[in-house]
Design an enzyme around this catalytic site. Structure first.
Site: not given
Lengths: 506, 489
Positions: B79, B154, B178
């Site tokens: 990420k 996210s 997330s």
């Protein structure tokens, strides 16, 4: 009728103002009299190897932006880790001022400033590590310490152009070497009642910090910074009026001047029917005045909240007890010890000065070797306040004092020999005295000089013989001086005094 | 599964044995990324050259007889809010434009030390604030299962990267769901570890007291292996639990016989799509069939989770994001004074959702409002933790949906409050500091994957994974039409 609401400090304690014999009272132009109420906030940089929350070196005076790392710069993703040494030093301070060392919590103080890398400062807010201590000044006055808490320092901005001020500057440079340096913020209660007490408080605090190796206490390098919270009130009243915080006080001399100036400013303002606004004021050394920095209305809301990246710190009672037990001798204890061995009052200037200069170990050791305490103290205070004076071995000092008390050296000769002893580490008192030809003056020779001086000053002699104590004291000084001059400093002071007494009685 | 149809465990085994080179594994995955990334947009940056160089190094070390680690040659997607030394890290925000971290996040170091090879930095909602990966400054990621839908967020890029077989495993971060929510939407496994189990050093903070890095994988076993690699004490993170990484893979097949499973009443009724609720009940039956006892349990305070979360998380974020001011790194919009420069930079650099949360959080911490907002939210947080603790007195693990619905269409939710409701089942775990995993379990009537959430108490990962393994084994297989049909269209 309900009791009036008393003002409280940040810990919820009622604010009390210490009684003191020594209170600064300012008389305003209209003749009204106003007394000082003052509390001090001292920021001391801790003498740790590394920074408060990172492994970057904590070192003053290096090339800009060399003592930095990702944590210091607050780079995205970095996290703080508490410096154990800083916590122990804070605890040591707490023990030194007889405070409670408690479980504490770090909080974030949020505001934007370019020299603060994260735009928040990690500090302690409602749960500081040190609470409720006391500091006894050399005068005997006690100043309460409300709290002391750990926090990180900011970087330093340099404004280029615009005369070095941020307004009008062309651009600014930031040095982050200081960012993250551990600070202990020490907050006193408003127990400081005069500028002299403020000076003593800061000097005493500095001595403790240095003695305990908590901080190097160098005001000139900014490793110790003082802010003064000042208000005044009508003489003899117990009200608390609006206070101002004075910043940029960079020396003990500035502190005294700033307090005196600010107390007068506020007194005149009150006397003329004006109002003191709660604000932060900047001390300007060049014009000797304080100037508004920001008022409370403009003050930031710091939005404190517990620092989520850190856990509470708790050394535990056992560790705190170990730290307390390992404390070195503190200045107040040193003054008491010196007072005991010399028989002087603990507040005597010679005692205070000797301890302040760090020469009490020398004095005590010489006295313990059998030297006369009074003479030792006189030499340390008057004659060893020179380069290398503090390093003179107690045994050599003791030997000199013994030659003096046995009458082999006069006070003046002893002083000269002492200077040689400091200058030449291999010299001995007896050796120097012999080389200089100092020998006790023959009694007959001294009597001749005394009689000569008496004969030359008949009027004074008559006054000396017939006078009251005051006159005798004054004239004794005159005659001693004349005799010393005639003997070229060789006469022994005590022998002179005895001879003068004998002649005037005879 | 990866491009080769293999799990991380399988890839590491063949690479370690020398039967297949890491370079070959990486080339195959990079080829698949090149073919499909244009339609998915899982990555902000594909680090092809660095990945090939690292793979060659792994091969060299294996030839030299070194033990390269349990993830030898395994491609991993990271990420883009995890710092990577020398490789741009953006948080999908314009404000970090041009910033190259000079250090690796601890988890990135541990991946490399285990022999894993980072193939790229994945897209996210800006600063991890969002539930759809539509709040990215670089455009949305699409759900590989159905390109007209969001992957969740996210960590949408990391979920999509695994679902699209760009890499068998990836790392995300979970502040309120997330990892688990996009895992559910994309039909992969996603784990929110116990707070403090995985180091946050190098994770660009959203809400420090809630953030936790965790794994995505196609299988429960791969997720467990990846978590083992990244977990364990890190002295650079003061909130890191001072314990070594747990042994998770070793206990995966211990079964659930006698395990007490609680179905959370508050998270199975109103507001949960009936298809989703049905799959959760089927998962509960599967656990019961494997020897667990299943009962409903009430955890009343979870009802207040969302409200507490939207005070605590923005409050911490408002402070965490203060450092992005144009002074030291990233975007700078010049202006006559420092203050104006900071304002101009932050105005231009942050997207609307980030600004909304900074304002919310600043307000919640303001003088006079602190007690009513932030203070109150912390009390609710304590209540939630207490209610969970009470439930865990009676149950070993809890069961709930991961999300109220399956993946929704791109642009379908415009209202922020509706979007926030997506995290209603996942947020309580973050507030309590516990762990949870989302395991794919069948589909809804539109063939979209459903995620079942297994929750466990703090440091309850071993038990959590055992239950996850049983649910995974019982899960109805997705038809190949449902996976590859749409993606390859």
């Amino acid at each position: 009728m309900s009791a009036p609401t008393m003002p409280t400090d940040s810990l919820g304690n009622v604010i009390t103002v210490a009684e003191s014999d020594d209170v600064l009272v300012v008389e305003a132009s209209d003749g009204s009299r106003w007394e000082l109420v003052c509390g001090l906030e001292v920021h001391a940089e801790l003498a740790t190897a590394t920074k408060m929350f990172s492994g970057a070196p904590n070192h003053f005076g290096d090339e800009p932006n060399t003592n930095i790392d990702p944590v210091t710069l607050g780079l995205p993703g970095t996290l703080p880790v508490v410096n154990q040494q800083a916590v122990e030093l804070a605890a040591r301070f707490g023990c030194a001022v007889e405070a409670s060392v408690q479980r504490s919590v770090f909080s974030r103080k949020n505001y934007f400033y370019p020299d603060m890398p994260k735009n928040f400062q990690i500090s302690q807010y409602d749960q500081p590590i040190v609470v409720d201590g006391r500091l006894e000044l050399p005068s005997g006055h006690v100043v309460g310490i409300e709290r002391a808490h750990l926090e990180e320092d900011t970087g330093k901005s340099t404004h280029v152009g615009g005369a070095g001020r941020i307004k009008g500057a062309d651009h600014s440079l930031v040095d982050y070497n200081r960012a993250g340096v551990p600070l202990l913020e020490i907050v006193s209660r408003p127990h400081v009642r005069s500028a002299e007490q403020a000076r003593q408080y800061v000097a005493e605090l500095r001595s403790i910090l240095v003695a305990c190796e908590i901080s190097d206490g160098k005001m000139e390098e900014g490793s110790m910074r003082v802010d003064a919270n000042i208000s005044v009130r009508r003489e003899g009243s117990d009200e608390l009026r609006t206070r101002c915080e004075i910043k940029n006080v960079n020396s003990l001399r500035s502190l005294v001047r700033a307090i005196e100036h600010e107390a007068r400013r506020q007194a005149e303002l009150h006397a003329s029917g004006g109002t003191v606004t709660q604000e932060t004021r900047h001390w300007d050394e060049s014009d000797g005045r304080t100037h508004t920095m920001r008022s409370k209305e403009e003050a930031d809301d710091y939005r404190y909240f517990p620092e989520p990246d850190l856990v509470p710190i708790d050394l535990g009672a056992e560790r705190v007890a170990q730290i307390a037990a390992a404390l070195p001798l503190l200045p107040a204890q040193r003054r008491r010890r010196l007072a005991e061995v010399t028989g002087e009052p603990v507040t005597a200037e010679a005692v205070v000065v000797t301890v302040e200069r760090g020469q009490d170990d020398q004095a005590v050791a010489a006295i313990e070797l059998g030297a006369d305490a009074g003479r030792v103290l006189v030499h340390v205070v008057q004659n060893l306040a020179v380069d290398g004076g503090a390093e003179l071995e107690p045994a050599r000092l003791a030997e000199l004092v013994e030659l003096e008390t046995s009458g082999d050296l006069t006070a003046t000769q002893a002083k000269q020999v002492l200077a040689e002893l400091v200058a030449d580490p291999s010299a001995t008192a007896a050796g120097v005295a012999k080389a200089k030809g100092f020998e006790a003056m023959d009694t007959g020779a001294l009597e001749a000089i005394v009689d000569g001086v008496i004969a030359a000053n008949p009027a004074e002699w008559e006054q000396f013989r017939a006078g009251d104590d005051k006159a005798r004291k004054k004239l004794s000084g005159f005659f001693t001086g004349q005799i010393m001059k005639a003997s070229k400093g060789q006469a022994d002071g005590r022998a002179v005094a005895q001879l003068l007494a004998a002649r005037s009685a005879g | 599964m990866s491009a080769s149809g293999e799990t991380a465990v399988a890839i590491a085994a063949v690479v370690r044995s020398g039967r297949r080179s890491a370079v070959d594994v990486i080339d195959e995955h990079l080829a698949r990324i090149e073919a499909h990334e244009g339609s998915v947009h899982a990555f902000n940056l594909v680090t092809a050259a660095e990945a090939r160089a690292q793979a060659a190094e792994v091969d060299r070390r294996i030839a030299a007889g070194d033990d390269v680690g349990p993830l030898a040659g395994v491609p991993v997607a990271v990420k883009d809010n995890l710092c990577t030394n020398g490789v741009a890290t953006t948080c999908s925000s314009k404000i970090l434009e041009g910033w190259i971290p000079p250090y690796d996040a601890t988890v990135v170091q541990r991946l490399a030390a285990a022999g894993a090879i980072t193939v790229g930095k994945t897209n996210l909602d800006e600063f991890a604030m969002g539930s759809s990966t539509e709040n990215s400054a670089f455009g949305p990621t699409r759900n590989p299962i159905d390109l007209s839908r969001v992957p969740g967020g996210s960590s949408g890029g990391s979920a999509a990267a695994v679902a699209a077989d760009f890499a068998p495993i990836s790392l995300g971060s979970d502040t309120g769901g997330s990892i688990r929510q996009p895992a559910a939407f994309c039909g992969v496994v996603g784990v929110k570890p116990t707070y403090g189990l995985v180091s946050r050093y190098g994770l660009i903070a959203f809400a420090s007291s809630l953030d936790q890095v965790g794994p995505f994988a196609d299988t429960v076993e791969d997720a467990a292996l990846l978590l083992e690699v990244i977990a364990g004490h890190d002295p650079a993170d003061a909130t890191s639990i001072p314990q070594p990484s747990p042994s998770l893979v070793e206990h995966l097949d211990d079964g659930v016989n006698g395990l007490r499973v609680g179905l959370v009443t508050e998270l199975i009724g109103d507001g949960i799509h009936p298809d989703v609720a049905a799959r959760v009940r089927e998962a509960a039956e599967a656990l019961a069939a494997a020897g667990a006892t299943v009962e409903e349990v009430s955890v009343p305070a979870v009802a207040y989770g969302l409200s507490a979360y939207y005070l605590i998380a923005p409050a911490e974020a408002s402070s965490n994001l203060a450092r992005f001011d144009g002074v030291r790194y990233g975007l700078r919009v010049d202006a006559p004074t420092t203050n104006e420069m900071m304002v101009a930079t932050r105005t231009a650099g942050f997207g609307p959702e980030v600004k909304r949360r900074i304002m919310l959080g600043t307000y919640a911490l303001s003088a006079g409002y602190y007690d009513a907002f932030y203070g109150q939210a912390q009390k609710v947080r304590t209540l939630i933790a207490r209610d969970f603790a009470a439930a865990y007195d009676r149950f070993d693990v809890l069961l709930s949906p991961t999300t109220p619905t399956t993946a929704f269409g791109l642009g379908a939710i415009a209202d922020p409050l509706t979007m926030y409701l997506n995290d209603i089942c996942t947020i309580p775990t973050n507030l309590a500091g516990d762990c949870a995993v989302s395991v794919p379990f069948g589909t809804d009537r539109d063939d979209l994957p459903v995620g079942v959430q297994i929750l466990a108490p703090s440091l309850g990962e071993v038990t959590m994974f055992r239950a996850a393994r049983v649910v995974e084994a019982a899960a109805p297989a997705r038809s190949s039409a449902a996976t590859d049909g749409r993606f390859h269209a």
